[in-house]
Design an enzyme around this catalytic site. Structure first.
Site, PDB file in Angstrom:
ATOM      1  N   HIS A 190       0.835  -1.198   0.000  1.00 40.96           N
ATOM      2  CA  HIS A 190       0.000   0.000   0.000  1.00 40.96           C
ATOM      3  C   HIS A 190       0.871   1.249   0.000  1.00 40.96           C
ATOM      4  O   HIS A 190       2.023   1.215   0.415  1.00 40.96           O
ATOM      5  CB  HIS A 190      -0.870   0.075   1.267  1.00 40.96           C
ATOM      6  CG  HIS A 190      -1.713  -1.117   1.527  1.00 40.96           C
ATOM      7  ND1 HIS A 190      -3.082  -1.118   1.337  1.00 40.96           N
ATOM      8  CD2 HIS A 190      -1.411  -2.351   2.007  1.00 40.96           C
ATOM      9  CE1 HIS A 190      -3.582  -2.304   1.683  1.00 40.96           C
ATOM     10  NE2 HIS A 190      -2.577  -3.064   2.086  1.00 40.96           N
ATOM     11  N   GLU A 232       2.400  -1.054   4.527  1.00 44.29           N
ATOM     12  CA  GLU A 232       2.219   0.326   4.085  1.00 44.29           C
ATOM     13  C   GLU A 232       3.591   0.952   3.796  1.00 44.29           C
ATOM     14  O   GLU A 232       4.534   0.795   4.571  1.00 44.29           O
ATOM     15  CB  GLU A 232       1.515   1.148   5.167  1.00 44.29           C
ATOM     16  CG  GLU A 232       0.077   0.755   5.427  1.00 44.29           C
ATOM     17  CD  GLU A 232      -0.898   1.427   4.469  1.00 44.29           C
ATOM     18  OE1 GLU A 232      -0.460   2.285   3.668  1.00 44.29           O
ATOM     19  OE2 GLU A 232      -2.100   1.104   4.535  1.00 44.29           O
ATOM     20  N   HIS A 273      -2.383  -3.118  -3.543  1.00 41.05           N
ATOM     21  CA  HIS A 273      -3.763  -2.820  -3.160  1.00 41.05           C
ATOM     22  C   HIS A 273      -4.604  -2.534  -4.405  1.00 41.05           C
ATOM     23  O   HIS A 273      -5.767  -2.927  -4.500  1.00 41.05           O
ATOM     24  CB  HIS A 273      -3.773  -1.623  -2.213  1.00 41.05           C
ATOM     25  CG  HIS A 273      -5.010  -1.514  -1.395  1.00 41.05           C
ATOM     26  ND1 HIS A 273      -5.294  -0.420  -0.616  1.00 41.05           N
ATOM     27  CD2 HIS A 273      -6.053  -2.362  -1.228  1.00 41.05           C
ATOM     28  CE1 HIS A 273      -6.454  -0.604  -0.001  1.00 41.05           C
ATOM     29  NE2 HIS A 273      -6.943  -1.768  -0.357  1.00 41.05           N
ATOM     30  N   ASP A 301      -2.975   2.115  -5.467  1.00 37.43           N
ATOM     31  CA  ASP A 301      -1.641   2.018  -4.879  1.00 37.43           C
ATOM     32  C   ASP A 301      -1.151   0.560  -4.853  1.00 37.43           C
ATOM     33  O   ASP A 301      -1.970  -0.352  -4.825  1.00 37.43           O
ATOM     34  CB  ASP A 301      -1.658   2.593  -3.455  1.00 37.43           C
ATOM     35  CG  ASP A 301      -2.687   1.921  -2.534  1.00 37.43           C
ATOM     36  OD1 ASP A 301      -3.850   1.753  -2.968  1.00 37.43           O
ATOM     37  OD2 ASP A 301      -2.330   1.577  -1.397  1.00 37.43           O
TER      38      ASP A 301
END
Length: 249
Positions: free
Chosen positions: A48, A113, A151, A161
């Site tokens: 992400h 992330e 993602h 993303d």
């Protein structure tokens, strides 16, 4: 402690770990605890972008109970690695998603992330730390190479993303993610149905335009709409064959 009492304690701990279920056995249920269980093993890694300009607001969002969103790891621009959720727990990062027929990817994945706005290159220190983490996850969880995805791949049209700047080819060279290593000889992609090919790769094709856009972002590094080209269909065919290839022993 008596054996029966110990068994009840074990059952209570197992049930409590399921989340939202009663702490003890339901009425009329005979508890016979079995030792034959372990933590569920994730089978995917989903990458992400935070879409933030620094790591602090991302950490605030990912740890805010009111936002109800999380990930297992966050990697800062400087390569600092933050662990937010234990790997054996279900983090809330994928949302409504689909890949290869799996529609509950939160339950089957590790979410990572990357501190990035979505409109900038990814710093070298961040990618180096990501590759280190992926290697550690491969050793711990035995996640298939082709199951490192974005993602935007699992939620086309809803998410975009990682961005087109993400170095998927570099990850693939290190053994993470699906990539076309060599075009198959004597293959004619002209009759290939692009949606069937994308579905075979793993994409949800309910929104064809969004799916093609997600494919281009991941495998071509471009944001572009429109009909697929012959070269793109050839690439899709190559990826389907790569996914079917048996991993080297």
């Amino acid at each position: 402690m008596p054996v029966h009492a110990a068994g009840l304690v074990l059952v209570a701990s197992i049930v409590t770990g399921c989340g939202g279920l009663p702490a003890g056995p339901a009425a009329g249920v005979v508890p016979v605890p079995s030792p034959n269980h372990n933590a569920r093993r994730p089978n995917f890694v989903i990458l992400h972008d935070t879409t933030n300009s620094s790591v602090e607001p991302a950490l605030k969002t990912l740890t805010d109970p009111a936002r109800a969103v999380s990930a297992h790891y966050l990697i800062g621009r400087d390569g600092t690695l933050y662990q937010l959720v234990d790997e054996d727990r279900r983090a809330w990062h994928a949302g409504a998603s689909h890949w290869g027929g799996n529609t509950d990817l939160n339950s089957a994945s590790i979410g990572i992330e990357l501190d990035n706005t979505g409109a900038e290159p990814y710093p070298e220190a961040q990618i180096v730390r990501l590759l280190q983490l992926l290697q550690e996850l491969r050793e711990r969880c035995r996640i298939p190479a082709s199951n490192v995805i974005g993602h935007g791949d699992v939620a086309p049209g809803r998410k975009v993303d990682p961005s087109r700047h993400f170095p998927w080819q570099r990850l693939a060279a290190a053994g993470f993610g699906l990539w076309c290593r060599e075009q198959p000889p004597e293959q004619d992609p002209a009759p290939v149905d692009p949606l069937l090919a994308l579905q075979a790769i793993g994409y949800d094709v309910a929104d064809p335009a969004a799916t093609v856009a997600a494919f281009r972002r991941h495998f071509l590094g471009i944001d572009l709409a429109g009909e697929t080209t012959l070269a793109e269909r050839q690439l899709m065919l190559c990826l389907v064959l790569e996914k079917r290839r048996k991993p080297a022993p």
